[in-house]
Write an enzyme that holds these catalytic residues in place. Structure first.
Site, PDB file in Angstrom:
ATOM      1  N   ASP A  23       0.837  -1.196   0.000  1.00  0.00           N
ATOM      2  CA  ASP A  23       0.000   0.000   0.000  1.00  0.00           C
ATOM      3  C   ASP A  23       0.874   1.249   0.000  1.00  0.00           C
ATOM      4  OD1 ASP A  23      -2.318   1.794   0.603  1.00  0.00           O
ATOM      5  OD2 ASP A  23      -3.317  -0.086   1.034  1.00  0.00           O
ATOM      6  N   SER A  36     -11.067  -1.076  -0.648  1.00  0.00           N
ATOM      7  CA  SER A  36      -9.793  -1.046   0.060  1.00  0.00           C
ATOM      8  C   SER A  36      -9.985  -1.271   1.553  1.00  0.00           C
ATOM      9  CB  SER A  36      -9.097   0.306  -0.142  1.00  0.00           C
ATOM     10  OG  SER A  36      -8.548   0.419  -1.420  1.00  0.00           O
ATOM     11  N   HIS A  41      -3.853   5.940   3.374  1.00  0.00           N
ATOM     12  CA  HIS A  41      -4.500   4.715   2.897  1.00  0.00           C
ATOM     13  C   HIS A  41      -3.836   3.468   3.476  1.00  0.00           C
ATOM     14  CE1 HIS A  41      -5.858   1.731  -0.149  1.00  0.00           C
ATOM     15  NE2 HIS A  41      -6.886   2.525  -0.315  1.00  0.00           N
TER      16      HIS A  41
END
Length: 760
Positions: A139, A548, A209
């Protein structure tokens, strides 16, 4: 410069096919993929040097010299994945491939805990909260100072761990919880072609994220977590006692969205496999592509070969059909659905009507005063198009018209919080975000910069009707309230990508759905929750939505099952989760789409994950690497290509169809007359048991099972059965997909498989 995956078998064809290109040489970065290595998991220095030199020699045969090949190669994959990444011109290689990011009441909703207490029969208790399972995450990196990655109360790092932390200018330091942290930027560097500053030489998460997804999968217990005073509680990951490792492969955007290049992704997979992870969580994806033209698919194949489960996001391109990505059968693909928690902010209209919306605005209107309402198209700037202004696109709103009013914006094109920013810049006191028809009833609580709320399509029509019915429309937006017990839930998120798979429709994707809307987890403190430069707010936890977010929920659950059943294969774990999933919501009715229509397996796969049921599924549909190779044989992969992924020459079976892959779901994409599909199940429940089959046949199709009874005498015993599909003559001309299910039960276990059929 951008990337593509090249097989060595295709290399000469690609060079030839580009021989008519312009005479000037455009340099680009490419991946030349050569398959797997034969030197095993613990190669010697000599093995690694041999692999590297073989890459130089292979490229030298194309570019003219070993010295030039050394200059061009910037990654040499030498441990598990065999290949290299290099800067080549159009005469030396071919096209491109690039990846983008897809973008905790959850665990109570999934019944791992109940009102903050962990039941004795919870998978958390049975698996010791996933203690010492190692979860890796590909990520945007990690915010190591987050309490989610604290190692308080942790013992020594498992001795089997072979990983480490990169030398890091960002000050990222590992501990006994965060046991690995590495960054991969050479693919990104090759694309931009200029020197990188220190921002690109660290695993530190600049975007949030990666911290969010990693903490969702394996974050530690953090009491008192919240965002702006909402969603209060103890944050934790699915495997809260797991060890975690961050592999940073995504970097700041170049052309919209974060950039995650195949060259970096494959390098991260290679490192994670050697480091010794048990689970890889991959909330990344792009457009669906052929299995071995896809860096994530390639990396995942090599991971599964080493018994590492790879969990991936289905994508955020829904609700259109055929949008699902990460469709390889060796990957576990996760869609997104809602929780039973909502963050409510109402619109009170001047005509006394009240519309329910969702918001996470950190500010409320200063007083309970009604303000003038204006829609974006009526507040448009002189040089703006009405169709852009109604969407509140940048530089389309006239501040003279919007100042002091509540601006109404329609969802689409630009981001939801971005529309709020435009309203704020125009001097509006608030914003009402209205769904377009496609988004239906899905509303999302976002951390807006001004008082704002998000209402559904139907209520949006009511709002516009009111605005158009009076010369002086007014409204008030109420402060945000947190509410629980929302019904129905779960509901499929509109953004969650849908099947069928455009690459291989005989494999139903996504596989499962899990919570992916308004999920609270750790965040970076380098940017605000809207991720906009103008947002000066900082919060250690943030609510985010997307597949996600659903992907790491399942990654954490996979970690629990790895801990409880260390002898189960990745396919067995996936089967256990899929066959025990539910397809009904908390009202007892079939799950719905955001449009209030009944959802189908193309939205939720096998259903909504139930972790406690998955620890004792009764039967599993198991698969080996050879099964996947047989599947590729059936898809037409030749012997030379197959040998790239097998440690030894592989002979395809004489008779094998793609629908014979022992997958837990059953998809027949071209039924013409009749067809027979075979499956095998392994007993992992009671030693002596008898399972009987029940079938709900799809409309217009008759499905029979032979044998209809399976008797097991011991654990680990395997039984084979066949399903025969017969198309009813009256429905022979239908081209729609129809759905059914197969259920095996011994009275205490219920092993359910969705059935999808399309007539030829």
């Amino acid at each position: 410069m951008m990337h593509t995956i090249l097989s060595s078998l295709l290399l000469s064809f690609v060079v030839f096919s580009l021989s008519q290109s312009p005479t000037f040489a455009i340099k680009k970065s490419y991946i030349v993929y050569l398959g797997g290595h034969t030197h095993g998991l613990n190669p010697t220095t000599a093995d690694l040097e041999y692999a590297t030199n073989s890459h130089y020699e292979l490229l030298a045969s194309s570019v003219g010299s070993t010295e030039l090949a050394r200059e061009k190669i910037f990654y040499s994959y030498t441990r598990n994945i065999n290949g290299f990444a290099a800067i080549l011109d159009d005469k030396e290689a071919a096209d491109i491939a690039r990846r983008k990011l897809h973008t905790t009441h959850s665990w109570d909703f999934l019944r791992l805990e109940r009102d903050g207490l962990v039941p004795v029969d919870s998978l958390w208790n049975r698996s010791n909260f996933g203690a010492d399972v190692i979860i890796g995450n590909l990520d945007t990196g990690v915010w190591p100072e987050s309490k989610s990655f604290s190692d308080e109360g942790y013992g020594p790092i498992p001795s089997r761990w072979r990983g480490s932390c990169s030398r890091d200018v960002g000050g990222v330091v590992c501990n006994r919880k965060l046991i690995g942290a590495k960054f991969f930027n050479k693919g990104y560097l090759a694309f931009i072609g200029v020197a990188l500053n220190n921002t690109f030489k660290t695993v530190r998460d600049h975007e949030g994220h990666g911290s969010h997804t990693l903490s969702t999968a394996g974050g530690n217990f953090v009491p008192g977590a919240s965002i702006f005073g909402h969603a209060n509680g103890t944050a934790k990951g699915g495997s809260p006692r797991a060890r975690v490792a961050a592999y940073k492969v995504c970097w700041p955007p170049l052309v919209g969205g974060n950039e995650c290049f195949d060259a970096d992704i494959i390098a991260a997979f290679d490192a994670a496999i050697s480091d010794g992870v048990d689970v890889l969580s991959v909330s990344l994806g792009g457009n669906p592509s052929e299995f071995f033209e896809d860096g994530i698919s390639i990396g995942a194949f090599h991971a599964v070969k080493k018994d590492i489960s790879v969990v991936s996001s289905a994508g955020n391109s829904g609700p259109d059909p055929g949008t699902v990505s990460n469709v390889s059968p060796w990957m576990f693909t996760v869609g997104a659905s809602t929780l039973d928690r909502e963050f409510v902010s109402y619109v009170q209209l001047g005509n006394n009507k009240q519309l329910k919306g969702a918001s996470l605005s950190s500010v409320a209107m200063s007083s309970r005063t009604f303000y003038p309402l204006i829609s974006g198209d009526k507040a448009k700037a002189a040089d703006a198009l009405a169709e852009d202004a109604i969407l509140c696109q940048p530089e389309t709103i006239d501040p003279k018209k919007a100042k002091g009013k509540i601006l109404v914006c329609v969802r689409g094109i630009s981001g939801r919080t971005g529309k709020g920013k435009q309203a704020l810049l125009a001097g509006a006191v608030g914003m009402i975000l209205v769904n377009d028809r496609k988004s239906g009833n899905e509303v999302i609580a976002d951390p807006h910069l001004l008082p704002a709320t998000h209402i559904n399509f139907t209520d949006g029509n009511t709002l516009f009707a009111y605005i158009n019915s009076t010369r002086n429309p007014t409204a008030y937006i109420t402060p945000v309230e947190t509410k629980f017990g929302l019904k129905p839930a779960p509901v499929m998120a509109a953004f969650s990508s849908r099947g069928p798979s455009l690459i291989e429709p005989s494999i139903l994707k996504p596989d499962i759905t899990a919570p992916g809307v308004s999920v609270l987890a750790a965040f970076t403190e380098l940017v605000g929750p809207t991720e906009d430069e103008s947002d000066k707010r900082r919060t250690p936890f943030c609510l985010q939505s997307g597949t996600s977010m659903s992907c790491p929920h399942v990654s954490g659950i996979v970690g629990l099952l790895k801990s409880l059943h260390p002898d189960w294969s990745p396919a067995a774990i996936r089967s256990a989760i899929m066959t025990t999933a539910r397809i009904r919501d908390d009202t007892g009715n079939p799950m719905l789409d955001s449009s209030n229509k009944r959802a189908t397996p193309f939205a939720y796969g096998s259903g909504h994950v139930r972790p406690n049921r998955a620890m004792d599924p009764g039967l599993v549909y198991d698969l080996t690497v050879n099964d996947y190779l047989n599947f590729l044989c059936a898809r037409g992969y030749n012997q030379s290509l197959l040998s790239l992924f097998s440690d030894k020459p592989y002979a395809c079976p004489k008779s094998y169809g793609v629908m014979d892959l022992n997958y837990p779901s059953i998809s027949v994409s071209q039924l013409n007359g009749s067809m027979t599909v075979s499956r095998t199940v392994k007993n992992v429940g009671s030693a002596r048991s008898t399972y009987k089959a029940r079938v709900r046949s799809p409309a217009g199709v008759t499905v029979s099972v032979k044998p209809s009874t399976l008797k097991f005498e011991k654990i680990g015993e395997v039984k084979k059965f066949e399903l025969k599909f017969v198309l009813n003559k009256s429905n022979a001309k239908s081209e729609d997909y129809v759905f059914g299910e197969l259920l095996w039960s011994d009275g205490s276990h219920y092993v359910r498989s969705p059935i999808v059929v399309k007539h030829k």
